[in-house]
Design an enzyme around this catalytic site. Structure first.
Site, mmCIF file in Angstrom:
data_model
loop_
_atom_site.group_PDB
_atom_site.id
_atom_site.type_symbol
_atom_site.label_atom_id
_atom_site.label_comp_id
_atom_site.label_asym_id
_atom_site.label_seq_id
_atom_site.Cartn_x
_atom_site.Cartn_y
_atom_site.Cartn_z
ATOM 1 N N ASN A 64 0.865 -1.187 0.000
ATOM 2 C CA ASN A 64 0.000 0.000 0.000
ATOM 3 C C ASN A 64 0.899 1.234 0.000
ATOM 4 O O ASN A 64 1.481 1.577 1.026
ATOM 5 C CB ASN A 64 -0.892 -0.039 1.260
ATOM 6 C CG ASN A 64 -1.724 1.221 1.412
ATOM 7 O OD1 ASN A 64 -1.839 2.019 0.481
ATOM 8 N ND2 ASN A 64 -2.302 1.398 2.590
ATOM 9 N N TRP A 65 1.004 1.862 -1.160
ATOM 10 C CA TRP A 65 1.909 3.017 -1.283
ATOM 11 C C TRP A 65 1.337 4.267 -0.620
ATOM 12 O O TRP A 65 2.027 5.263 -0.475
ATOM 13 C CB TRP A 65 2.187 3.323 -2.753
ATOM 14 C CG TRP A 65 3.012 2.296 -3.463
ATOM 15 C CD1 TRP A 65 3.441 1.079 -2.957
ATOM 16 C CD2 TRP A 65 3.510 2.364 -4.801
ATOM 17 N NE1 TRP A 65 4.160 0.408 -3.910
ATOM 18 C CE2 TRP A 65 4.219 1.178 -5.052
ATOM 19 C CE3 TRP A 65 3.423 3.310 -5.822
ATOM 20 C CZ2 TRP A 65 4.839 0.914 -6.274
ATOM 21 C CZ3 TRP A 65 4.030 3.059 -7.038
ATOM 22 C CH2 TRP A 65 4.741 1.869 -7.249
ATOM 23 N N LYS A 66 0.066 4.252 -0.295
ATOM 24 C CA LYS A 66 -0.618 5.442 0.246
ATOM 25 C C LYS A 66 -0.407 6.617 -0.719
ATOM 26 O O LYS A 66 -0.412 6.391 -1.929
ATOM 27 C CB LYS A 66 -0.137 5.734 1.669
ATOM 28 C CG LYS A 66 -0.229 4.475 2.558
ATOM 29 C CD LYS A 66 -0.049 4.750 4.016
ATOM 30 C CE LYS A 66 -0.135 3.426 4.782
ATOM 31 N NZ LYS A 66 -0.161 3.593 6.224
ATOM 32 N N HIS A 107 -9.576 1.491 5.085
ATOM 33 C CA HIS A 107 -8.282 1.619 5.767
ATOM 34 C C HIS A 107 -8.448 2.583 6.949
ATOM 35 O O HIS A 107 -9.224 3.541 6.878
ATOM 36 C CB HIS A 107 -7.228 2.145 4.785
ATOM 37 C CG HIS A 107 -5.845 2.112 5.357
ATOM 38 N ND1 HIS A 107 -5.395 3.073 6.230
ATOM 39 C CD2 HIS A 107 -4.838 1.223 5.221
ATOM 40 C CE1 HIS A 107 -4.151 2.778 6.599
ATOM 41 N NE2 HIS A 107 -3.789 1.652 5.997
ATOM 42 N N GLU A 127 -6.785 4.973 7.943
ATOM 43 C CA GLU A 127 -6.579 6.391 7.618
ATOM 44 C C GLU A 127 -7.823 6.987 6.965
ATOM 45 O O GLU A 127 -8.146 8.149 7.178
ATOM 46 C CB GLU A 127 -5.342 6.540 6.712
ATOM 47 C CG GLU A 127 -4.070 6.366 7.519
ATOM 48 C CD GLU A 127 -2.918 5.766 6.756
ATOM 49 O OE1 GLU A 127 -2.939 5.738 5.518
ATOM 50 O OE2 GLU A 127 -1.975 5.277 7.433
ATOM 51 N N GLY A 183 2.395 2.243 11.020
ATOM 52 C CA GLY A 183 3.434 3.267 10.894
ATOM 53 C C GLY A 183 4.147 3.606 12.184
ATOM 54 O O GLY A 183 4.846 4.614 12.262
HETATM 55 P P1 PGA Z 1 2.802 0.387 7.782
HETATM 56 O O1 PGA Z 1 1.362 0.636 7.130
HETATM 57 O O2 PGA Z 1 3.321 -0.913 7.207
HETATM 58 O O3 PGA Z 1 3.622 1.570 7.347
HETATM 59 O O4 PGA Z 1 2.606 0.291 9.249
HETATM 60 C C1 PGA Z 1 0.462 -0.425 6.950
HETATM 61 C C2 PGA Z 1 -0.834 0.108 6.410
HETATM 62 O O5 PGA Z 1 -1.241 1.207 6.809
HETATM 63 O O6 PGA Z 1 -1.493 -0.548 5.594
#
Ligand code: PGA
Length: 234
Positions: free
Chosen positions: A8-10, A94, A96, A167
């Site tokens: 997941n590159w966001k 997600h 976020e 994160g």
């Molecule tokens: P992370 O993110 O690996 O940077 O913790 C995972 C995600 O949000 O899907």
């Protein structure tokens, strides 16, 4: 079923950086790994990435889709439009999006229904906060998210991503994951992947668990070495 390695590159990487990352990953053998690799770049990168990964066996995923089929929904992209660009997977709900965009369980379910109708595989994210965990509410929170976010029928995958692990570098132990996955699968018997601070050096500890169907990777998906190491841990 092959274990899924989902990147997941966001909202990271420039167009050039994204293309170079994919090229580098393919050159170094990402498509020769045993798992099912799925790359989820920002929406605008999808058409070019579709071409870069053509014929490699790597799948393309989106990070969201609309809860509606078509019409006056400025800024949104429908599941069918994503499918037109070779997208076969979509991450939904997600943490976020739930916190930044106010997305509810009902929104996530409506999106999942659209995705299923368009032939996409939804990856529905669930996870408890640090407070939920500390106060013993984790299972109740997860049960509600599963019951309210998932479509009644159709094929989908759950992604267990504890909010306190995304994160942060913090993560549950493989034993904790084993226990929580047993609980999740008792609520809904579907494939479940783990996400939250998965790194190259510890991916094998998670991917070695039989109950786990894959990993959803954020930060470590943005660099060739770490993502390749994760993909090679299957
Ligand atoms: P992370 O993110 O690996 O940077 O913790 C995972 C995600 O949000 O899907």
């Amino acid at each position: 079923m092959k274990k899924m390695i989902i990147g997941n590159w966001k909202m990271n990487l420039s167009r050039q950086e994204g293309l170079m990352l994919v090229q580098d990953l393919i050159e170094k053998g990402l498509n020769d790994t045993k798992g099912k690799v799925i790359l989820c770049p920002p929406t605008v990168f999808l058409p070019e990435l579709q071409q870069s990964i053509a014929g490699t066996g790597i799948a393309l995923g989106a990070q969201d889709c609309s809860a509606f089929g078509k019409g006056a929904y400025t800024g949104q992209t429908s599941a069918k439009q994503l499918a037109d660009f070779g997208v076969s997977v979509v991450i939904l709900g997600h943490a976020e999006r739930r916190s930044l965009c106010g997305e509810t369980n009902a929104d996530v379910r409506a999106k999942a229904q659209q995705a299923c109708e368009a032939g996409l595989l939804p990856i529905i994210c669930i996870g408890e906060s640090g407070d939920d965990k500390a106060s013993g509410r984790a299972e109740g929170v997860l049960r509600l998210q599963i019951e309210e976010s998932c479509p009644e029928t159709g094929v989908f995958v759950l992604a267990y991503e504890p909010l306190w692990a995304i994160g942060t570098g913090l993560k549950p132990t493989p034993k904790d994951v084993d226990e929580i996955f047993t609980f999740i699968k008792s609520v809904r018997e579907v494939a479940v992947v783990y996400g939250g601070s998965v790194q190259g050096h510890d991916a094998a500890d998670f991917l070695g668990l039989e109950i786990l169907d894959g990993v959803l990777v954020g930060g470590a998906a943005l660099k060739t070495d770490s993502f390749l190491q994760i993909a090679q841990s299957v």
